[in-house]
Design an enzyme around this catalytic site. Structure first.
Site, mmCIF file in Angstrom:
data_model
loop_
_atom_site.group_PDB
_atom_site.id
_atom_site.type_symbol
_atom_site.label_atom_id
_atom_site.label_comp_id
_atom_site.label_asym_id
_atom_site.label_seq_id
_atom_site.Cartn_x
_atom_site.Cartn_y
_atom_site.Cartn_z
ATOM 1 N N GLU A 176 0.824 -1.214 0.000
ATOM 2 C CA GLU A 176 0.000 0.000 0.000
ATOM 3 C C GLU A 176 0.861 1.269 0.000
ATOM 4 O OE1 GLU A 176 -3.612 2.225 2.484
ATOM 5 O OE2 GLU A 176 -2.504 0.590 3.417
ATOM 6 N N LYS A 213 -2.856 -2.149 -2.724
ATOM 7 C CA LYS A 213 -3.881 -1.252 -2.199
ATOM 8 C C LYS A 213 -3.451 0.160 -2.552
ATOM 9 C CE LYS A 213 -6.570 0.053 1.880
ATOM 10 N NZ LYS A 213 -7.069 -0.347 3.205
#
Length: 295
Positions: A176, A213
């Protein structure tokens, strides 16, 4: 080895991932949003007990197990806790929800336009505990504030280096590198990030896969090449400070990207709601986020 049924669900499941991983820094804000005043706690332990009660209420709500939530990201203390008299990862999978664990220890200060992850000296031990508890994967966050080629390259390099360490434990890493949606040159950051992630993906060993993500890009479908990349299991979107309506509207413009929202899922939940009101509110958010994820 990763559980094949969990792997299949994360690859093909028609739904989204709930982010229930608020840590020490974000927990007070999450509790305030839930309507729990600071006067209700006098220590960090009491604070984490309160947030665990909130998360348990979410996990055990009827609407949370309706098949539209296919995964959930947990804070370490939540992984170690119980729901319905069972360890939380087990309780989730019993409801058909794949458990993930947040493993990062927060962010360094900004340097070269980005915030790297703090060191994680206990990562191997944490991964072993997660595997023993039936967790499928992990998540770790860093932040991009400016369109710095060198800064973004450093962040992505760090993410994939740690990702390979996590893969060695048989866990699926969610990588992420968040682009700050308030950044003035956000669109440029998106494109630099796409190039850097692609470079790192191409360097992975054959047969290795990760999840990503990412902030919802300024340009719709910019990340389609990542969604289609053979070394990416799934690309999920963070809400990044958007309201539920805003996040869902932006997400729906991106084919194949599914949600992994925190604020967008929790923003209208309150401690004072009856169980029926709570479940109806949660169910409404789940329906809305699910619809945007399968568009």
């Amino acid at each position: 080895m990763t559980d094949p049924k969990m792997m299949e669900q994360m690859r093909d499941g028609q739904g989204f991932i709930a982010a229930l991983d608020q840590s020490g820094g974000s927990t007070p804000k999450a509790l305030a949003g839930y309507g729990v005043d600071e006067s209700a706690r006098s220590s960090d332990d009491e604070m984490f007990d309160l947030i665990h009660q909130m998360r348990t209420r979410i996990i055990t709500a009827p609407s949370f197990g309706n098949g539209k939530v296919i995964g959930a990201i947990l804070f370490e203390k939540t992984m170690d806790g119980e729901a319905d008299g069972k360890p939380v990862p087990e309780a989730l999978w019993d409801r058909g929800i794949v458990p993930f664990l947040k493993v990062d220890k927060g962010l360094e200060g900004e340097d070269d336009g980005v915030q790297m992850m703090k060191p994680m000296p206990e990562l191997d031990a944490l991964c072993k505990r997660a595997v023993a508890k039936g967790v499928f994967g992990t998540k770790m966050r860093s932040v991009i504030n400016k369109a710095s080629e060198s800064g973004i390259a450093a962040i992505v390099t760090q993410q994939f280096k740690v990702g390979k360490q996590i893969l060695s434990h048989g866990l699926m890493p969610i990588i992420e590198p968040e682009v700050n949606i308030k950044s003035a040159d956000r669109a440029a950051s998106d494109k630099i990030l796409l190039a850097q992630i692609t470079k790192q993906l191409d360097a992975l060993d054959d047969g290795q896969q990760v999840m990503l993500k990412l902030s919802i890009p300024v340009e719709p479908n910019l990340y389609k090449p990542l969604i289609d990349h053979p070394k990416v299991l799934r690309v999920v979107a963070l809400s990044g400070g958007y309201s539920t309506d805003e996040a869902c509207a932006e997400l729906a413009k991106n084919e194949g990207m599914i949600a992994s929202f925190s604020r967008g899922l929790l923003q209208d939940l309150r401690a004072s709601q009856s169980d029926e009101e709570f479940d109806a509110t949660l169910g409404g958010a789940i329906d809305q986020i699910h619809a945007a994820s399968v568009t």
